[in-house]
Design an enzyme around this catalytic site. Sequence first.
Site, short mmCIF file in Angstrom:
data_model
loop_
_atom_site.label_atom_id
_atom_site.label_comp_id
_atom_site.label_asym_id
_atom_site.label_seq_id
_atom_site.Cartn_x
_atom_site.Cartn_y
_atom_site.Cartn_z
N ARG A 80 0.84 -1.20 0.00
CA ARG A 80 0.00 0.00 0.00
C ARG A 80 0.87 1.25 0.00
O ARG A 80 0.56 2.24 -0.66
CB ARG A 80 -0.95 -0.02 1.21
CG ARG A 80 -2.00 1.08 1.13
CD ARG A 80 -3.12 0.85 2.13
NE ARG A 80 -2.65 0.97 3.50
CZ ARG A 80 -3.39 0.63 4.57
NH1 ARG A 80 -4.61 0.16 4.41
NH2 ARG A 80 -2.91 0.77 5.77
N LYS A 183 -2.84 6.34 1.09
CA LYS A 183 -2.71 6.87 2.45
C LYS A 183 -1.75 8.07 2.46
O LYS A 183 -0.62 7.96 2.94
CB LYS A 183 -2.22 5.75 3.38
CG LYS A 183 -2.88 5.78 4.77
CD LYS A 183 -2.61 4.48 5.53
CE LYS A 183 -2.99 4.60 6.97
NZ LYS A 183 -4.43 4.42 7.25
N GLU A 219 -16.52 6.57 3.93
CA GLU A 219 -15.77 6.09 5.10
C GLU A 219 -16.27 6.73 6.38
O GLU A 219 -17.02 7.70 6.38
CB GLU A 219 -14.28 6.42 4.94
CG GLU A 219 -13.66 5.69 3.76
CD GLU A 219 -12.20 5.36 3.99
OE1 GLU A 219 -11.85 4.72 5.00
OE2 GLU A 219 -11.39 5.77 3.14
C1 LIG Z 1 -5.58 3.67 7.47
C2 LIG Z 1 -6.98 3.90 7.06
C3 LIG Z 1 -7.97 2.92 7.16
C4 LIG Z 1 -7.74 1.60 7.82
O1 LIG Z 1 -6.84 0.80 7.14
P1 LIG Z 1 -6.17 -0.44 7.89
O2 LIG Z 1 -5.23 -0.98 6.89
O3 LIG Z 1 -7.25 -1.37 8.25
O4 LIG Z 1 -5.51 0.12 9.10
C5 LIG Z 1 -9.23 3.21 6.65
N1 LIG Z 1 -9.53 4.41 6.11
C6 LIG Z 1 -8.61 5.38 6.02
C7 LIG Z 1 -8.98 6.67 5.40
C8 LIG Z 1 -7.32 5.15 6.51
O5 LIG Z 1 -6.42 6.12 6.45
#
Ligand SMILES: *Cc1c(COP(=O)(O)O)cnc(C)c1O
Length: 339
Positions: A80, A183, A219
């Site tokens: 990722r 991210k 989200e």
């Molecule tokens: C990090 C994150 C998540 C959760 O991802 P994981 O890999 O399960 O920790 C979900 N939504 C957003 C916007 C994030 O930044």
Amino acid sequence: MENFDWKNLPFGYVKTNYNVRCYFRNDKWGELEVSSSEKIDIHMAATCLHYGQEAFEGMKAYMGKDGKIRLFRWQENAKRMQRSADGIFMARVPEDLFKEAIVKTVLLNKEFIPPHGTGAALYIRPLLFGSGAQIGVKPAKEYMFIVFVTPVGPYFKEGFNPVKIAIVKDSDRAAPLGTGHIKVGGNYAASLYGVTKAVKAGYGSPMYLDAKEKRYIDEIGAANFFGIKNNTYITPKSSSILPSITNKSIMAIAEDMGFKVEQRPVSIDELDTFEEVGACGTAAIIAPIGEIYDMDTGKKYNYCKNGKPGPVSTAIYNRLQEIQFGDEPDKFNWIEIIG
Ligand SMILES: *Cc1c(COP(=O)(O)O)cnc(C)c1O
């Protein structure tokens, strides 16, 4: 660390002994460096500061009953972070460098890994950013990769209990063809309006809807959404959702437990029909949702009417935590023991 109050550890920053750093210069990554400083020295014209050329990851190391340190699906985080790097034109961190850095940082700070049975874990935060100077809007030529760790308690101090969510429609964290699926720091700056608005109104987190129609669920703050009905685990599909590794794991567990799994657009009109709803991510694993409040229409959706998380969310949460802490066999091959 004896005498440390592990049970009351907040979800916040606690200083540890070491972090590791690596520089990308002249088109290649250098050697990993160990540092005991919490500070970094970067150029004031670094692209991360002006143009948000920055990405991060979040993962945890878990202490098992057997005294062994476990990483959970670290390869997914490595991949990722590469997608995040590609998305905003940064140098990719190779998978082996990523692994070496996280393992080294965890092992150097072994004494900060919360003991088994406290519910706490060692949070790992890899960061990648443009450190090279640039004044025009273009990718930096130099990058810095840092990994630090900090012990964290449960995300919600109330523990595994229903939270309240507010639907925020006058701000978006991400656009359909923007950067919501990776991210990168800018998304979180953009999300602060919704977070602050929800918190001010007495809610734990905002629910973001799709930017175009304001109809489909994207989200919950920085976590993915899911709903459960008719023996089916349903989670939204959208180009602006960050693919959560927790959610991906839950989908596999749900399927293994005999549930149907659907990943598709989920309209807010469907909220009335769910038996259980929740948010998921590394920080909280699962946050069961007790109430969703539409701030614009005043409508409230209520779940967990007895005040307790639903049975399906509870079962999935327990199963995932047991795998992560090594209390249950690692059937899916998600765990790597590193020490
Ligand atoms: C990090 C994150 C998540 C959760 O991802 P994981 O890999 O399960 O920790 C979900 N939504 C957003 C916007 C994030 O930044």
